[in-house]
Design an enzyme around this catalytic site. Structure first.
Site, PDB file in Angstrom:
ATOM      1  N   SER A  48       0.832  -1.212   0.000  1.00 29.83           N
ATOM      2  CA  SER A  48       0.000   0.000   0.000  1.00 29.83           C
ATOM      3  C   SER A  48       0.866   1.262   0.000  1.00 29.83           C
ATOM      4  CB  SER A  48      -0.928   0.010   1.215  1.00 29.83           C
ATOM      5  OG  SER A  48      -0.165  -0.042   2.418  1.00 29.83           O
ATOM      6  N   HIS A  49       2.150   1.133   0.336  1.00 28.66           N
ATOM      7  CA  HIS A  49       3.031   2.296   0.364  1.00 28.66           C
ATOM      8  C   HIS A  49       4.319   2.060  -0.412  1.00 28.66           C
ATOM      9  CE1 HIS A  49       0.057   3.258   3.342  1.00 28.66           C
ATOM     10  NE2 HIS A  49       0.383   4.526   3.152  1.00 28.66           N
ATOM     11  N   ASP A 190      -4.792   0.363   1.388  1.00 29.88           N
ATOM     12  CA  ASP A 190      -5.316  -1.003   1.233  1.00 29.88           C
ATOM     13  C   ASP A 190      -6.731  -0.974   0.678  1.00 29.88           C
ATOM     14  OD1 ASP A 190      -3.128  -2.489   1.915  1.00 29.88           O
ATOM     15  OD2 ASP A 190      -3.626  -2.605   4.038  1.00 29.88           O
TER      16      ASP A 190
END
Ligand code: NDP
Length: 334
Positions: A48-49, A190
């Site tokens: 997600s990052h 997410d």
């Protein structure tokens, strides 16, 4: 380099991201810090990052919303208290610039309070927290992350961001324990990934625009809101994080900044707070060994999944075989 066609080496991934950021106007120094951070998240499985965020960095740079060449001002306002003005740059390069000042404060006093403002933080906290722990420090960090997304019970509109909080401690003869999570039921990243995959989310994740529970990420992201973790307790953690990361630092609260960001800019200029402690200053020379005993006790009691286990396993596999090439990585090379 890796010989597996569906894998990419960490160094190659860093170089590819760096080139994109420099192409969008970031200075080489800023690009190096951000690219290393993104590739580190990708390598350890914080997707997600990871590379997923590169497009957002590029949008903010291309629109002139974030300054990829900013150099931070670093003020030591007390022996342990370091105030950083990022001048509309990114938080991680500003923190990196302050590295020698932070080390000095820790050497002199055993504690560093690091208050960043005018900074965009668009990533996970753990890469920076883990680095402190690998230097033998205990560290915690928190972010007013800037995207109005979280609706506590009773509120009729989002009032918090997903407000992540992270903690890291060294452990004797083991990798540091590092945890880092949003204080919402799910991170915004997410949720976006699940939306893109067409998946539903569990009941309790969030509400639609009428305030009703929904399992549809579209309804949560488009006019609805994410719930805090743990009901009112998560909401109060978010309150604390916004208060410290924005109020105390002099940065913008999430509710102020969200409306400011121009269409298409994905990062937010808010504030972040880090507190770093030298555990030996507490007069407890056995700290590392004591934490090790504690962690061993937890594993012995059946809590055999510790924070970091998944990431360290992904990291070990990536060191051997390279990082899996996802569609997001492929798209970056198109
Ligand atoms: P996760 O749920 O992915 O992970 C939470 C933490 O708990 C991790 O440290 C994880 O370790 C650990 N963990 C997971 N399962 C267990 C278990 N069963 N037992 C013990 N520990 C466990 O976090 P989120 O999805 O909430 O957040 C993901 C990332 O998003 C974070 O890094 C956060 O900083 C970032 N974020 C950034 C924002 C920003 O604006 N910059 C905003 C919101 C989130 P492990 O790593 O090993 O899996």
């Amino acid at each position: 380099m890796t010989n597996e066609p569906d894998r990419i080496s960490f160094d190659d991934l860093v170089s590819a991201i760096e080139a994109k950021l420099i192409g969008a106007g970031a200075s080489p120094a800023v690009a190096e810090v951000l690219a290393t951070n993104c590739a580190t998240c990708e390598r350890d499985g914080t997707l997600s990052h990871g590379v997923f965020r590169v497009a957002g960095y590029l949008d903010s740079l291309n629109r002139g919303w974030a300054d990829g060449t900013a150099e931070a001002s670093i003020d030591v306002v007390g022996p342990s208290y370091i105030r950083i003005d990022g001048h509309n740059g990114f938080a991680q390069p500003a923190l990196a610039e302050a590295g020698p000042t932070i080390d000095q404060a820790l050497d002199d006093t055993g504690v560093a309070v690091i208050a960043l403002r005018n900074t965009h933080h668009f990533s996970a906290l753990w890469p920076d927290l883990e680095a402190f722990a690998r230097d033998g420090r205990v560290a915690m960090g928190m972010i007013a992350s800037g995207k109005l997304a979280v609706v506590p019970e009773g509120a009729t509109r989002p009032v918090f961001s997903t407000n992540p909080f992270g903690f890291a401690t060294p452990v004797a003869e083991a990798d540091p324990i590092v945890f880092d999570f949003s204080t919402s039921s799910m991170s915004h990243g997410d949720l976006q990934l699940l939306r893109a995959e067409g998946q539903d989310v569990p009941v309790g994740t969030g509400v639609d625009s009428t305030g009703a529970d929904t399992t549809d990420p579209n309804a949560i992201l488009d006019g609805g809101g994410i719930r805090p973790i743990g009901g009112h307790k998560g909401a109060l953690l978010s309150f604390m994080i916004e208060t410290l990361a924005a109020g105390l630092t002099g940065g913008a609260f999430t509710y102020e900044v969200d409306a400011e960001a121009p269409e298409g800019a994905h990062t937010f200029r808010t504030g972040q707070l880090f507190i770093v402690i030298d555990p030996e200053r507490g007069g407890n020379d056995a700290y590392l060994a004591r934490v090790r005993e504690f962690v061993d006790m937890l594993r012995d009691a059946g809590m055999d999944r510790q924070p970091g286990d998944r990431r360290y396993a992904n990291r070990a596999e990536a060191a051997e075989r390279g990082i899996p090439v996802t569609d997001t990585i492929r798209a970056m090379f198109d």
